[in-house]
Motif scaffolding. Structure first.
Motif, mmCIF file in Angstrom:
data_model
loop_
_atom_site.group_PDB
_atom_site.id
_atom_site.type_symbol
_atom_site.label_atom_id
_atom_site.label_comp_id
_atom_site.label_asym_id
_atom_site.label_seq_id
_atom_site.Cartn_x
_atom_site.Cartn_y
_atom_site.Cartn_z
ATOM 1 N N PRO A 1 20.261 50.284 78.110
ATOM 2 C CA PRO A 1 20.743 51.664 78.778
ATOM 3 C C PRO A 1 19.797 52.576 78.744
ATOM 4 C CG PRO A 1 21.818 51.370 76.878
ATOM 5 C CD PRO A 1 20.987 49.883 76.744
ATOM 6 N N ILE A 2 18.676 53.122 77.442
ATOM 7 C CA ILE A 2 18.196 53.903 77.909
ATOM 8 C C ILE A 2 17.256 53.550 79.272
ATOM 9 C CG2 ILE A 2 16.319 55.547 77.183
ATOM 10 C CD1 ILE A 2 18.369 56.110 75.829
ATOM 11 N N THR A 3 16.539 52.226 79.523
ATOM 12 C CA THR A 3 16.191 52.025 80.387
ATOM 13 C C THR A 3 16.779 52.118 81.830
ATOM 14 O OG1 THR A 3 14.650 50.025 79.412
ATOM 15 C CG2 THR A 3 14.734 50.377 81.794
ATOM 16 N N GLY A 4 17.865 52.236 82.070
ATOM 17 C CA GLY A 4 19.150 52.278 82.787
ATOM 18 C C GLY A 4 19.031 53.726 83.892
ATOM 19 N N MET A 5 18.994 54.467 82.666
ATOM 20 C CA MET A 5 19.351 55.712 82.478
ATOM 21 C C MET A 5 17.474 56.553 82.974
ATOM 22 S SD MET A 5 20.990 57.499 79.637
ATOM 23 C CE MET A 5 21.157 59.122 79.485
ATOM 24 N N THR A 6 16.210 56.089 82.718
ATOM 25 C CA THR A 6 15.474 56.294 82.668
ATOM 26 C C THR A 6 15.292 56.209 84.169
ATOM 27 O OG1 THR A 6 14.640 56.302 80.481
ATOM 28 C CG2 THR A 6 13.246 55.979 82.271
ATOM 29 N N VAL B 1 22.943 56.530 72.722
ATOM 30 C CA VAL B 1 23.295 56.774 74.649
ATOM 31 C C VAL B 1 23.950 57.801 74.440
ATOM 32 C CG1 VAL B 1 24.249 55.625 76.355
ATOM 33 C CG2 VAL B 1 22.700 54.745 74.791
ATOM 34 N N LEU B 2 25.444 57.977 73.871
ATOM 35 C CA LEU B 2 26.233 59.354 74.226
ATOM 36 C C LEU B 2 25.624 60.271 73.427
ATOM 37 C CD1 LEU B 2 29.294 59.915 75.055
ATOM 38 C CD2 LEU B 2 29.704 59.829 72.115
ATOM 39 N N ALA C 1 21.937 60.668 73.635
ATOM 40 C CA ALA C 1 21.084 61.175 74.337
ATOM 41 C C ALA C 1 22.068 61.963 75.872
ATOM 42 C CB ALA C 1 20.468 59.819 74.884
ATOM 43 N N SER C 2 22.651 61.076 76.063
ATOM 44 C CA SER C 2 23.759 61.991 77.484
ATOM 45 C C SER C 2 23.941 63.517 77.085
ATOM 46 C CB SER C 2 24.986 60.826 78.146
ATOM 47 O OG SER C 2 24.571 59.655 77.723
ATOM 48 N N VAL C 3 24.595 63.289 75.966
ATOM 49 C CA VAL C 3 25.293 65.161 75.372
ATOM 50 C C VAL C 3 23.345 65.639 75.412
ATOM 51 C CG1 VAL C 3 25.962 66.293 73.952
ATOM 52 C CG2 VAL C 3 26.732 64.389 74.101
ATOM 53 N N ASN C 4 22.827 65.443 75.229
ATOM 54 C CA ASN C 4 21.340 66.287 74.981
ATOM 55 C C ASN C 4 20.459 66.793 76.135
ATOM 56 O OD1 ASN C 4 18.556 66.215 74.021
ATOM 57 N ND2 ASN C 4 19.604 67.395 72.087
ATOM 58 N N THR C 5 20.843 65.516 77.250
ATOM 59 C CA THR C 5 20.696 65.487 78.691
ATOM 60 C C THR C 5 21.112 66.346 78.741
ATOM 61 O OG1 THR C 5 19.930 63.081 78.722
ATOM 62 C CG2 THR C 5 20.152 64.104 80.847
ATOM 63 N N ALA C 6 22.582 67.164 78.660
ATOM 64 C CA ALA C 6 23.554 68.205 79.621
ATOM 65 C C ALA C 6 23.156 68.907 78.994
ATOM 66 C CB ALA C 6 25.220 67.750 79.193
ATOM 67 N N VAL C 7 22.697 69.277 77.388
ATOM 68 C CA VAL C 7 21.948 70.456 77.149
ATOM 69 C C VAL C 7 20.843 71.152 77.924
ATOM 70 C CG1 VAL C 7 20.922 71.411 74.609
ATOM 71 C CG2 VAL C 7 22.700 70.303 74.603
ATOM 72 N N GLY D 1 22.346 65.856 85.686
ATOM 73 C CA GLY D 1 23.655 65.370 85.676
ATOM 74 C C GLY D 1 24.275 63.810 86.239
ATOM 75 N N VAL D 2 23.278 63.309 86.817
ATOM 76 C CA VAL D 2 23.657 61.601 86.940
ATOM 77 C C VAL D 2 23.094 60.697 85.908
ATOM 78 C CG1 VAL D 2 22.595 59.977 88.911
ATOM 79 C CG2 VAL D 2 23.316 62.283 90.112
ATOM 80 N N VAL D 3 21.798 61.393 85.142
ATOM 81 C CA VAL D 3 21.233 60.095 83.935
ATOM 82 C C VAL D 3 22.384 60.645 83.152
ATOM 83 C CG1 VAL D 3 19.442 60.977 82.531
ATOM 84 C CG2 VAL D 3 18.678 61.632 84.748
ATOM 85 N N ALA D 4 23.211 61.886 82.978
ATOM 86 C CA ALA D 4 24.056 62.095 82.030
ATOM 87 C C ALA D 4 25.372 60.951 82.062
ATOM 88 C CB ALA D 4 24.490 62.939 81.337
ATOM 89 N N ALA D 5 24.996 61.207 82.794
ATOM 90 C CA ALA D 5 26.743 60.571 83.943
ATOM 91 C C ALA D 5 26.388 58.876 83.706
ATOM 92 C CB ALA D 5 27.269 60.555 85.667
ATOM 93 N N VAL D 6 25.432 58.699 83.616
ATOM 94 C CA VAL D 6 25.183 57.106 83.413
ATOM 95 C C VAL D 6 25.429 56.571 82.720
ATOM 96 C CG1 VAL D 6 23.033 54.712 83.635
ATOM 97 C CG2 VAL D 6 23.431 56.663 85.771
ATOM 98 N N GLY D 7 25.048 57.809 80.709
ATOM 99 C CA GLY D 7 24.379 57.272 79.794
ATOM 100 C C GLY D 7 26.025 57.059 79.429
#
Length: 409
Positions: free
Chosen positions: A264-269, A366-367, A369-375, A397-403
């Motif tokens: 999932p982390i690679t997918g987000m990247t 992953v959750l 990481a998504s929250v921290n990205t939204a921060v 926003g897209v990265v966080a949503a993917v996570g």
């Protein structure tokens, strides 16, 4: 040894050859040990260790005596008191002996031999880096070494029942580990200079602190509107570089969890890179962006992180036992708002000990990481400009949503 002796001896000779070539290249004027002598010394150490291990102390004295004689002769004839080649010669002998001692010794000899050659070859860069260090940075480095080497052995090795079975040594080891990653990123930033291109600024800033980098880029954009696009890209790169820290922490704490998390982390990247390429396709040029990131090691922030990490570790275990995955995800969301490192290491450790499942640990990381990205989006809107916020919100926003999508699905 699993490795044949003849192979180990030739590896020892190779280590000596590489260090010897470097010595001749760096110090062509007075190489009392070079591309011929050092392989022989490494081979001597390897053969003595392999066939006459009881004579190894005598061999050390013999080689040391030869080094002393050569060094004294060099000083007398040239006036050069540098001891680098002398020390490298003794290390080469040790690496040769290690190569035939055991498989572990062989692997360590190869690694240390490579590191030694790199340190010798980068003489100018290392001296320039040392010259750029100020008093505050030297004090910070000393504090870090004190924390890493002095405090850790003083902590109790047994779990503390009154603290929920907390292992203080593990907690402090992770404090040192996380601080070490940031310190390494800071050192790299110092090596490349204070002002570099936006790509390097974002990548190194993400290793040190992606949130601090986002704040710095927001301030850059506020000072100069023409830098909005570049600051946006640097912020995105820093946020994606944060994922490298996550994977490194998982790999160190719980290697078995690495593959489930890396997907999932690679997918987000990958999604972040693609969306960023589309969003910023019209931006051309480059500009030096100062990240203004201070990573001087301070004891109080380290202590606060240790306390926060301990709380996250205990809370994750307790809520997991009481509420299952829902409890872990709740802690991940709260922790992701503050610090991604604490929850990443906590869930990796709990998964390793079997307190939570691999799926739950992966989802929680992953959750978070998504929250921290939204921060980062909130930080940019708060400290930067609306234009910068609009350039960042789409990508992150897209990265966080993917996570979040990985966790939900």
């Amino acid at each position: 040894m699993a490795v044949p002796l003849v192979v180990a001896v030739f590896i020892a000779l190779g280590i000596g050859l590489l260090i010897g070539i470097e010595r001749e290249w760096s110090d062509p004027g007075t190489p009392f040990a070079g591309s011929r002598t050092l392989p022989l010394i490494a081979g001597f150490g390897a053969l003595v260790q392999a066939f006459f291990p009881d004579l190894l102390p005598i061999a050390v004295v013999l080689v040391g005596g030869l080094v002393v004689v050569a060094y004294v002769s060099k000083v007398a004839t040239t006036g050069d008191i540098g001891m680098t080649t002398a020390v490298a010669t003794m290390l080469t002998f040790v690496y040769g002996a290690m190569a035939t001692h055991s498989d572990t010794g062989l692997r360590l000899a190869v690694v240390l031999g490579t590191v030694t050659m790199a340190l010798l070859a980068e003489k100018r860069a290392i001296h320039e880096f040392a010259d750029r260090l100020d008093e505050a940075e030297m004090r910070a480095s000393l504090k870090f070494l004190i924390v890493a080497l002095v405090v850790f052995p003083l902590l109790p090795s047994e779990r503390i029942a009154a603290l929920g079975g907390l292992d203080l040594r593990f907690v402090w080891l992770m404090v040192v580990f996380v601080s070490g990653i940031s310190l390494a990123g800071y050192v790299l930033a110092k090596l490349v200079g204070s002002e570099v291109g936006f790509e390097v600024t974002g990548a190194l800033g993400g290793l040190v602190s992606s949130t601090a980098t986002a704040v710095s880029m927001a301030e850059n954009a506020r000072r100069d509107d023409s830098l909005t696009g570049l600051c946006g890209i640097a912020t995105v790169i820093a946020s994606l570089a944060m994922f490298v820290r996550i994977l490194l922490e998982v790999l160190v704490v719980n290697p078995a969890l690495f593959v489930p998390v890396v997907v999932p982390i690679t997918g987000m990247t990958v999604v972040g890179v693609v969306v960023a390429a589309i969003e910023y396709r019209s931006i051309r040029g480059d500009a030096p962006l100062a990240a203004d990131i201070e990573n001087l090691f301070r004891l109080w922030p380290a202590l606060l992180f240790g306390v926060f990490f301990a709380l996250v570790l205990v809370a994750s275990a307790a809520l997991s036992a009481e509420f299952g995955a829902v409890g872990v995800y709740s802690v991940a969301i709260v922790s992701g708002l503050v610090d991604i490192n604490a929850i990443t290491i906590s869930l990796s450790n709990l998964s390793r000990s079997g307190d939570i499942s691999t799926a739950t640990a992966t989802g929680g990381i992953v959750l978070a990481a998504s929250v921290n990205t939204a921060v980062k989006i909130a930080v940019v809107w708060l400290f930067g400009t609306r234009a910068l916020g609009r350039t960042v919100v789409v990508v992150l926003g897209v990265v966080a949503a993917v996570g979040i999508g990985f966790v939900v699905l």
